[in-house]
Design a protein around this motif. Structure first.
Motif, PDB file in Angstrom:
ATOM      1  N   GLN A  52      14.557  45.084  49.247  1.00  0.00           N
ATOM      2  CA  GLN A  52      14.589  43.652  49.537  1.00  0.00           C
ATOM      3  C   GLN A  52      15.540  42.942  48.570  1.00  0.00           C
ATOM      4  O   GLN A  52      15.799  43.424  47.466  1.00  0.00           O
ATOM      5  CB  GLN A  52      13.195  43.036  49.387  1.00  0.00           C
ATOM      6  N   VAL A  53      16.030  41.784  49.003  1.00  0.00           N
ATOM      7  CA  VAL A  53      16.872  40.944  48.152  1.00  0.00           C
ATOM      8  C   VAL A  53      16.267  39.545  48.160  1.00  0.00           C
ATOM      9  O   VAL A  53      15.941  39.009  49.219  1.00  0.00           O
ATOM     10  CB  VAL A  53      18.329  40.882  48.675  1.00  0.00           C
ATOM     11  N   PHE A  54      16.078  38.976  46.958  1.00  0.00           N
ATOM     12  CA  PHE A  54      15.616  37.590  46.891  1.00  0.00           C
ATOM     13  C   PHE A  54      16.625  36.784  46.086  1.00  0.00           C
ATOM     14  O   PHE A  54      17.266  37.288  45.179  1.00  0.00           O
ATOM     15  CB  PHE A  54      14.190  37.476  46.346  1.00  0.00           C
ATOM     16  N   THR A  55      16.782  35.529  46.472  1.00  0.00           N
ATOM     17  CA  THR A  55      17.797  34.660  45.869  1.00  0.00           C
ATOM     18  C   THR A  55      17.120  33.569  45.049  1.00  0.00           C
ATOM     19  O   THR A  55      16.149  32.956  45.503  1.00  0.00           O
ATOM     20  CB  THR A  55      18.675  34.039  46.973  1.00  0.00           C
ATOM     21  N   MET A  56      17.650  33.353  43.848  1.00  0.00           N
ATOM     22  CA  MET A  56      17.097  32.335  42.961  1.00  0.00           C
ATOM     23  C   MET A  56      18.158  31.288  42.636  1.00  0.00           C
ATOM     24  O   MET A  56      19.343  31.611  42.529  1.00  0.00           O
ATOM     25  CB  MET A  56      16.607  32.975  41.660  1.00  0.00           C
ATOM     26  N   ASN A  57      17.712  30.051  42.480  1.00  0.00           N
ATOM     27  CA  ASN A  57      18.564  28.957  42.009  1.00  0.00           C
ATOM     28  C   ASN A  57      18.440  28.921  40.486  1.00  0.00           C
ATOM     29  O   ASN A  57      17.317  28.887  39.956  1.00  0.00           O
ATOM     30  CB  ASN A  57      18.109  27.631  42.615  1.00  0.00           C
ATOM     31  N   LYS A  68      23.564  30.515  41.847  1.00  0.00           N
ATOM     32  CA  LYS A  68      22.527  31.309  42.512  1.00  0.00           C
ATOM     33  C   LYS A  68      22.690  32.770  42.125  1.00  0.00           C
ATOM     34  O   LYS A  68      23.802  33.225  41.855  1.00  0.00           O
ATOM     35  CB  LYS A  68      22.627  31.183  44.032  1.00  0.00           C
ATOM     36  N   THR A  69      21.570  33.477  42.132  1.00  0.00           N
ATOM     37  CA  THR A  69      21.614  34.926  41.936  1.00  0.00           C
ATOM     38  C   THR A  69      20.948  35.614  43.117  1.00  0.00           C
ATOM     39  O   THR A  69      20.002  35.092  43.703  1.00  0.00           O
ATOM     40  CB  THR A  69      20.877  35.374  40.657  1.00  0.00           C
ATOM     41  N   ASP A  70      21.470  36.786  43.464  1.00  0.00           N
ATOM     42  CA  ASP A  70      20.814  37.693  44.399  1.00  0.00           C
ATOM     43  C   ASP A  70      20.163  38.773  43.557  1.00  0.00           C
ATOM     44  O   ASP A  70      20.784  39.303  42.626  1.00  0.00           O
ATOM     45  CB  ASP A  70      21.828  38.317  45.366  1.00  0.00           C
ATOM     46  N   ASN A  71      18.925  39.087  43.861  1.00  0.00           N
ATOM     47  CA  ASN A  71      18.147  40.044  43.087  1.00  0.00           C
ATOM     48  C   ASN A  71      17.723  41.187  43.999  1.00  0.00           C
ATOM     49  O   ASN A  71      16.991  40.968  44.964  1.00  0.00           O
ATOM     50  CB  ASN A  71      16.943  39.336  42.476  1.00  0.00           C
ATOM     51  N   TYR A  72      18.200  42.377  43.689  1.00  0.00           N
ATOM     52  CA  TYR A  72      18.013  43.565  44.522  1.00  0.00           C
ATOM     53  C   TYR A  72      16.834  44.378  43.998  1.00  0.00           C
ATOM     54  O   TYR A  72      16.913  44.952  42.907  1.00  0.00           O
ATOM     55  CB  TYR A  72      19.283  44.410  44.513  1.00  0.00           C
ATOM     56  N   VAL A  73      15.748  44.420  44.768  1.00  0.00           N
ATOM     57  CA  VAL A  73      14.536  45.111  44.344  1.00  0.00           C
ATOM     58  C   VAL A  73      14.791  46.625  44.371  1.00  0.00           C
ATOM     59  O   VAL A  73      15.086  47.192  45.416  1.00  0.00           O
ATOM     60  CB  VAL A  73      13.333  44.738  45.231  1.00  0.00           C
ATOM     61  N   TRP A  84      14.111  44.707  39.506  1.00  0.00           N
ATOM     62  CA  TRP A  84      15.249  44.273  40.317  1.00  0.00           C
ATOM     63  C   TRP A  84      16.498  44.184  39.475  1.00  0.00           C
ATOM     64  O   TRP A  84      16.456  43.987  38.277  1.00  0.00           O
ATOM     65  CB  TRP A  84      14.977  42.947  41.012  1.00  0.00           C
ATOM     66  N   LYS A  85      17.630  44.368  40.150  1.00  0.00           N
ATOM     67  CA  LYS A  85      18.948  44.192  39.538  1.00  0.00           C
ATOM     68  C   LYS A  85      19.489  42.855  40.009  1.00  0.00           C
ATOM     69  O   LYS A  85      19.425  42.532  41.191  1.00  0.00           O
ATOM     70  CB  LYS A  85      19.884  45.331  39.929  1.00  0.00           C
ATOM     71  N   THR A  86      20.013  42.073  39.076  1.00  0.00           N
ATOM     72  CA  THR A  86      20.476  40.720  39.360  1.00  0.00           C
ATOM     73  C   THR A  86      21.990  40.663  39.434  1.00  0.00           C
ATOM     74  O   THR A  86      22.682  41.333  38.671  1.00  0.00           O
ATOM     75  CB  THR A  86      19.974  39.768  38.256  1.00  0.00           C
ATOM     76  N   ALA A  87      22.488  39.836  40.365  1.00  0.00           N
ATOM     77  CA  ALA A  87      23.937  39.635  40.526  1.00  0.00           C
ATOM     78  C   ALA A  87      24.201  38.176  40.873  1.00  0.00           C
ATOM     79  O   ALA A  87      23.368  37.532  41.519  1.00  0.00           O
ATOM     80  CB  ALA A  87      24.476  40.513  41.647  1.00  0.00           C
ATOM     81  N   ALA A  89      25.263  35.396  43.221  1.00  0.00           N
ATOM     82  CA  ALA A  89      25.124  35.428  44.681  1.00  0.00           C
ATOM     83  C   ALA A  89      26.404  35.899  45.355  1.00  0.00           C
ATOM     84  O   ALA A  89      27.501  35.478  44.999  1.00  0.00           O
ATOM     85  CB  ALA A  89      24.733  34.044  45.202  1.00  0.00           C
ATOM     86  N   GLY A  90      26.247  36.824  46.304  1.00  0.00           N
ATOM     87  CA  GLY A  90      27.373  37.340  47.064  1.00  0.00           C
ATOM     88  C   GLY A  90      28.121  38.471  46.393  1.00  0.00           C
ATOM     89  O   GLY A  90      29.068  39.006  46.960  1.00  0.00           O
ATOM     90  N   GLU A  91      27.688  38.865  45.190  1.00  0.00           N
ATOM     91  CA  GLU A  91      28.364  39.949  44.464  1.00  0.00           C
ATOM     92  C   GLU A  91      27.437  41.148  44.323  1.00  0.00           C
ATOM     93  O   GLU A  91      26.231  41.044  44.510  1.00  0.00           O
ATOM     94  CB  GLU A  91      28.788  39.466  43.064  1.00  0.00           C
ATOM     95  N   GLU A  92      28.028  42.280  43.985  1.00  0.00           N
ATOM     96  CA  GLU A  92      27.249  43.478  43.690  1.00  0.00           C
ATOM     97  C   GLU A  92      26.651  43.340  42.290  1.00  0.00           C
ATOM     98  O   GLU A  92      27.277  42.750  41.403  1.00  0.00           O
ATOM     99  CB  GLU A  92      28.140  44.724  43.743  1.00  0.00           C
ATOM    100  N   PRO A  93      25.459  43.894  42.053  1.00  0.00           N
ATOM    101  CA  PRO A  93      24.886  43.819  40.710  1.00  0.00           C
ATOM    102  C   PRO A  93      25.795  44.488  39.675  1.00  0.00           C
ATOM    103  O   PRO A  93      26.205  45.633  39.859  1.00  0.00           O
ATOM    104  CB  PRO A  93      23.567  44.582  40.838  1.00  0.00           C
ATOM    105  N   PRO A  94      26.114  43.763  38.579  1.00  0.00           N
ATOM    106  CA  PRO A  94      26.993  44.326  37.562  1.00  0.00           C
ATOM    107  C   PRO A  94      26.287  45.247  36.572  1.00  0.00           C
ATOM    108  O   PRO A  94      26.938  45.817  35.704  1.00  0.00           O
ATOM    109  CB  PRO A  94      27.566  43.097  36.858  1.00  0.00           C
ATOM    110  N   GLY A  95      24.954  45.399  36.691  1.00  0.00           N
ATOM    111  CA  GLY A  95      24.300  46.408  35.868  1.00  0.00           C
ATOM    112  C   GLY A  95      23.104  45.991  35.052  1.00  0.00           C
ATOM    113  O   GLY A  95      22.539  46.824  34.359  1.00  0.00           O
ATOM    114  N   TRP A  96      22.687  44.726  35.089  1.00  0.00           N
ATOM    115  CA  TRP A  96      21.479  44.417  34.330  1.00  0.00           C
ATOM    116  C   TRP A  96      20.278  44.408  35.245  1.00  0.00           C
ATOM    117  O   TRP A  96      20.373  44.163  36.432  1.00  0.00           O
ATOM    118  CB  TRP A  96      21.588  43.145  33.498  1.00  0.00           C
TER     119      TRP A  96
END
Length: 154
Positions: A52-57, A68-73, A84-87, A89-96
């Motif tokens: 799942q992906v959830f988006t945060m403001n 915004k961030t997209d968070n990949y569970v 979850w890995k955070t990126a 919004a609209g980008e691939e997670p850079p690694g954190w």
């Protein structure tokens, strides 16, 4: 603390399922966040599985204010693990990555740990811009205190 992650833990007077119920609801993340960066959920459903992906403001000066961030569970075990890995919004997670682990210590007692891990960040520009850790161990401890308060209101 390692050079690429920080963690905090706390025993919370609540069953693991009550704590997980709060953590798995992105609407509650601004209430829990000890850093002050999370502003609100962007109308995301409850987290129920990996993928799942959830988006945060968000709001942070280093990111120019509001964003915004997209968070990949990438970790989910009901009442035990949420990660979850955070990126941006609209980008691939850079690694954190954020990892919440719950260990039941009895019916109404749960050991909760949160880890902020940036060991997979390899992009030198990202490392320079963010200068990890972006949050402190004290922020993580505040998040655990906020979570304990949120759960007591369940």
């Amino acid at each position: 603390m390692s050079d690429t992650s920080i963690s905090a833990s706390r025993t919370i007077d609540a069953p693991a399922e009550d704590i997980f119920h709060v953590l798995s609801n992105p609407e509650r993340h601004a209430e829990i966040d000890g850093s002050g960066m999370v502003q609100s959920d962007d109308k995301t459903d409850r987290i129920t599985e990996t993928g799942q992906v959830f988006t945060m403001n968000m709001n942070w000066d280093k990111m120019g204010g509001d964003y915004k961030t997209d968070n990949y569970v990438n970790g989910y075990q009901e009442n035990k693990l949420l990660a979850w890995k955070t990126a941006p919004a609209g980008e691939e997670p850079p690694g954190w990555e954020w990892v919440w682990e719950l260990t039941s210590q009895g019916h109404d007692l749960t050991e909760v740990s949160v880890t902020y891990d940036w060991s997979a960040v390899t992009d030198k520009d990202v490392l320079k811009q963010i200068s990890f850790p972006a949050v402190s161990e004290e922020d993580l401890e505040s998040s655990l205190g906020n979570l304990a308060a949120a759960v007591s209101g369940v």
